[in-house]
Design an enzyme around this catalytic site. Structure first.
Site, PDB file in Angstrom:
ATOM      1  CG  ASN A  37      -2.135   0.844   1.080  1.00 17.07           C
ATOM      2  OD1 ASN A  37      -2.287   1.541   0.074  1.00 17.07           O
ATOM      3  ND2 ASN A  37      -3.018   0.807   2.068  1.00 17.07           N
ATOM      4  CG  HIS A 121     -12.451  -2.542   8.745  1.00 16.81           C
ATOM      5  ND1 HIS A 121     -11.479  -1.787   8.161  1.00 16.81           N
ATOM      6  CD2 HIS A 121     -11.878  -3.720   9.079  1.00 16.81           C
ATOM      7  CE1 HIS A 121     -10.341  -2.487   8.143  1.00 16.81           C
ATOM      8  NE2 HIS A 121     -10.562  -3.662   8.682  1.00 16.81           N
ATOM      9  NE  ARG A 146     -10.564  -1.448  11.848  1.00 15.82           N
ATOM     10  CZ  ARG A 146      -9.491  -0.930  11.284  1.00 15.82           C
ATOM     11  NH1 ARG A 146      -8.341  -1.570  11.343  1.00 15.82           N
ATOM     12  NH2 ARG A 146      -9.551   0.200  10.650  1.00 15.82           N
ATOM     13  CE1 TYR A 158      -5.882   3.009  10.119  1.00 11.43           C
ATOM     14  CE2 TYR A 158      -6.811   2.220  12.187  1.00 11.43           C
ATOM     15  CZ  TYR A 158      -6.366   1.982  10.908  1.00 11.43           C
ATOM     16  OH  TYR A 158      -6.434   0.718  10.396  1.00 11.43           O
ATOM     17  CG  ASP A 222      -5.469  -1.191  13.883  1.00  9.90           C
ATOM     18  OD1 ASP A 222      -4.446  -0.940  14.542  1.00  9.90           O
ATOM     19  OD2 ASP A 222      -5.456  -1.448  12.660  1.00  9.90           O
ATOM     20  CG  HIS A 224      -2.841   2.241  12.263  1.00 12.98           C
ATOM     21  ND1 HIS A 224      -1.896   2.835  11.456  1.00 12.98           N
ATOM     22  CD2 HIS A 224      -3.442   1.302  11.502  1.00 12.98           C
ATOM     23  CE1 HIS A 224      -1.949   2.294  10.260  1.00 12.98           C
ATOM     24  NE2 HIS A 224      -2.868   1.351  10.254  1.00 12.98           N
ATOM     25  CD  GLU A 248      -4.771  -4.491  13.800  1.00  9.76           C
ATOM     26  OE1 GLU A 248      -6.004  -4.697  13.869  1.00  9.76           O
ATOM     27  OE2 GLU A 248      -4.181  -4.241  12.738  1.00  9.76           O
ATOM     28  CG  ASP A 249      -0.441  -3.000  14.537  1.00  8.90           C
ATOM     29  OD1 ASP A 249       0.283  -3.952  14.870  1.00  8.90           O
ATOM     30  OD2 ASP A 249      -0.822  -2.824  13.368  1.00  8.90           O
ATOM     31  CD  GLU A 275      -1.776  -3.312   9.922  1.00  8.31           C
ATOM     32  OE1 GLU A 275      -2.839  -3.843  10.308  1.00  8.31           O
ATOM     33  OE2 GLU A 275      -1.728  -2.164   9.456  1.00  8.31           O
ATOM     34  NE  ARG A 296      -4.227  -7.352  12.406  1.00  6.20           N
ATOM     35  CZ  ARG A 296      -5.016  -7.342  11.338  1.00  6.20           C
ATOM     36  NH1 ARG A 296      -5.536  -8.447  10.868  1.00  6.20           N
ATOM     37  NH2 ARG A 296      -5.287  -6.211  10.730  1.00  6.20           N
ATOM     38  CG  HIS A 325      -3.000  -6.740   7.143  1.00  5.55           C
ATOM     39  ND1 HIS A 325      -2.116  -6.080   6.337  1.00  5.55           N
ATOM     40  CD2 HIS A 325      -3.837  -5.802   7.633  1.00  5.55           C
ATOM     41  CE1 HIS A 325      -2.397  -4.791   6.337  1.00  5.55           C
ATOM     42  NE2 HIS A 325      -3.434  -4.589   7.117  1.00  5.55           N
ATOM     43  CG  ASP A 329      -4.075  -2.229   2.578  1.00  7.03           C
ATOM     44  OD1 ASP A 329      -5.150  -2.049   3.169  1.00  7.03           O
ATOM     45  OD2 ASP A 329      -3.009  -2.426   3.165  1.00  7.03           O
ATOM     46  CD  GLU A 352      -8.131  -6.200   8.525  1.00  6.56           C
ATOM     47  OE1 GLU A 352      -6.968  -6.642   8.394  1.00  6.56           O
ATOM     48  OE2 GLU A 352      -8.377  -4.990   8.688  1.00  6.56           O
ATOM     49  CD1 TRP A 415      -1.781   7.908   9.557  1.00  4.08           C
ATOM     50  CD2 TRP A 415      -1.390   5.902   8.672  1.00  4.08           C
ATOM     51  NE1 TRP A 415      -2.964   7.449   9.040  1.00  4.08           N
ATOM     52  CE2 TRP A 415      -2.751   6.218   8.491  1.00  4.08           C
ATOM     53  CE3 TRP A 415      -0.897   4.669   8.208  1.00  4.08           C
ATOM     54  CZ2 TRP A 415      -3.652   5.354   7.857  1.00  4.08           C
ATOM     55  CZ3 TRP A 415      -1.780   3.813   7.576  1.00  4.08           C
ATOM     56  CH2 TRP A 415      -3.154   4.152   7.402  1.00  4.08           C
TER      57      TRP A 415
HETATM   58  O1  LIG Z   1      -5.692  -3.373  10.279  1.00  2.00           O
HETATM   59  C1  LIG Z   1      -5.854  -2.838   9.182  1.00  2.00           C
HETATM   60  O2  LIG Z   1      -6.497  -3.361   8.287  1.00  2.00           O
HETATM   61  C2  LIG Z   1      -5.240  -1.493   8.935  1.00  2.00           C
HETATM   62  O3  LIG Z   1      -4.204  -1.272   9.829  1.00  2.00           O
HETATM   63  C3  LIG Z   1      -4.801  -1.262   7.515  1.00  2.00           C
HETATM   64  O4  LIG Z   1      -3.792  -2.124   7.185  1.00  2.00           O
HETATM   65  C4  LIG Z   1      -4.267   0.129   7.327  1.00  2.00           C
HETATM   66  O5  LIG Z   1      -5.291   1.004   7.637  1.00  2.00           O
HETATM   67  C5  LIG Z   1      -3.763   0.354   5.918  1.00  2.00           C
HETATM   68  O6  LIG Z   1      -4.814   0.204   5.013  1.00  2.00           O
HETATM   69 MG   LIG Z   2      -4.207  -2.712  11.444  1.00  2.40          MG
END
Ligand SMILES: O=C(O)[C@@H](O)[C@H](O)[C@H](O)CO
Ligand SMILES: [Mg+2]
Length: 415
Positions: A37, A121, A146, A158, A222, A224, A248-249, A275, A296, A325, A329, A352, A415
């Site tokens: 991505n 999502h 999520r 985000y 998430d 992020h 997550e993350d 991811e 992930r 993941h 993307d 996911e 980010w």
């Molecule tokens: O968990 C997820 O799907 C997100 O972290 C995406 O990978 C991210 O927004 C990039 O598109």
């Molecule tokens: Mg993610």
């Protein structure tokens, strides 16, 4: 038999995808995904660089070709290398399965379950829009979502579809509650992050969701990569009453795996990461020291099925499960590869699932199915995905970088 052709395609039916296609001397075709991505053209160039070395090789020797590309590169690991190797590897599994006349999952050990539990999502700028979004996915049959929520006073948060669109002046368009962060601009959009507002907002949102929907709905979240380790530890504690499937993350442990020790020591909220981790080497501490509960990684970014099968066997020994993941993307080819592995491994957790746009699904013909919250890769020989090269050519690449993030005072942040 041998590899006769190895071709790279970049297509943008709604968003950019990198497709790798191998054709054998007896005409069997295999597909792989190297979509990275915001950096798609780099992955495509890597594939163009290695493609000539594949010609004439025996397509049956998947492990040997994997080792040839990995050890032979000298420059091991990293997202570009591992996505390119994945595309070759998955195309070879697709070919092997087609030659055997079986779906790929049969070559990975067969089905370990009847369906693949998936999560959607859901997001909202306020509680009514969040509830609307959750209701929509529940009506579709999802048993897990999520939850992402707009932060008060922060222009774009985000994971919140409507707020990202509003910031671009686009209003709500397309699929209302899905979330695609890569905007079609040449320069990345800048977003703002504030941990204090986040920690003061999100636990209360989960309280509202649990009050409304009860205990059965499976909830995930998430962060992020944005919290400091000690903030992530506190976040996990604050979320404990709401029984999350995972957080997550929470913190950028892909840079320092020890970060998650602090989080782990303080909370029983399950931890998912990976991811942007792309090899089993980068998981050693996380898995061996049981600092995570879910992996992930996607097949697309982590060296393909050959490498992911090994990673998940390593994880199995430490009680760590999968949560691959699967946003848009990852192309439909990469998604199918995820699903075949999901079905086969003993330590599956959840998958996911963000449905691809209609435009995307005209270029990629998939045979995976969704029913009552569960996906299945289907039973066609190979991956079960076809690629319409002619239609793909009508959607040329468009720059679409991921956003960047700054703190309220302008400091650059994850980010
Ligand atoms: O968990 C997820 O799907 C997100 O972290 C995406 O990978 C991210 O927004 C990039 O598109
Ligand atoms: Mg993610």
């Amino acid at each position: 038999m041998a590899i006769e052709k190895a071709e790279v395609f970049v297509t943008s039916p709604g968003r950019n995808f990198v497709v790798f296609r191998i054709t054998t001397t007896d005409g069997v075709v295999g597909l792989g995904d190297a979509t990275l991505n915001g950096r798609e053209l780099v992955a495509a160039e890597y594939l163009k660089t290695i493609a000539p070395s594949l010609i004439g090789k025996d397509e049956d020797n998947i492990e040997d070709i994997w080792q040839y590309l990995y050890k032979g590169a000298y420059w091991k690991r990293g997202p570009v290398t591992m996505a390119a190797i994945s595309a070759v590897d998955v195309a070879l599994w697709d070919i092997k399965a087609k030659k055997a006349g079986v779906p790929v999952y049969q070559l990975l050990g067969g089905a370990s379950r009847t369906g693949i539990l998936t999560y959607a999502h859901a997001s909202g700028v306020d509680l009514p829009s969040l509830f609307d979004s959750i209701d929509m996915y529940r009506e579709m049959g999802f048993k897990a979502t999520r939850i992402q929520y707009a932060l008060p006073g922060i222009p774009s948060t985000y994971g919140v579809a409507a707020s990202a669109n509003a910031q671009q002046g686009e209003g709500e368009k397309g699929v209302r509650y899905d979330y695609e962060p890569a905007r079609r601009t040449t320069v990345p959009v800048e977003e703002v992050w504030d941990a204090r507002t986040y920690l003061n907002t999100i636990p209360g949102v989960f309280e509202e969701v649990r009050n409304k929907y009860g205990k059965d709905l499976i909830l995930l979240h998430d962060s992020h990569h944005r919290l400091r380790p000690i903030e992530a530890a506190r976040f996990g504690k604050l979320l404990e009453p709401y029984d999350l499937f995972w957080m997550e993350d929470t913190t950028p442990a892909e840079e320092n795996q020890q970060y998650l020790r602090i989080v782990r020591e303080h909370t029983t909220t399950p931890i998912a990461i990976g991811e942007i981790i792309n090899s089993w080497s980068d998981y050693i501490t996380l898995i061996e020291e049981q600092l995570i509960d879910y992996v992930r990684s996607a097949v697309t970014h982590t060296g393909g099925l050959t490498h992911m099968k090994k990673l998940m066997a390593f994880a199995e020994l430490f009680g760590v499960r999968s949560g691959f993941h699967g946003p848009t993307d990852v192309s439909p080819v990469g998604m199918a590869a995820n699903l075949h592995l999901d079905l086969a491994i003993p330590n599956f957790g959840i998958q996911e699932y963000m449905k691809h746009s209609d435009e995307t699904l005209e270029v990629f013909h998939t045979s995976y199915t969704f029913k009552d919250g569960y996906l299945h890769p289907g039973n066609k020989p190979g991956l079960g995905v076809d690629f319409d090269e002619k239609l793909a050519a009508k959607f040329p690449y468009q720059p679409a970088p991921l956003p960047v993030d700054r703190l309220l005072d302008g400091t650059m942040h994850e980010w």
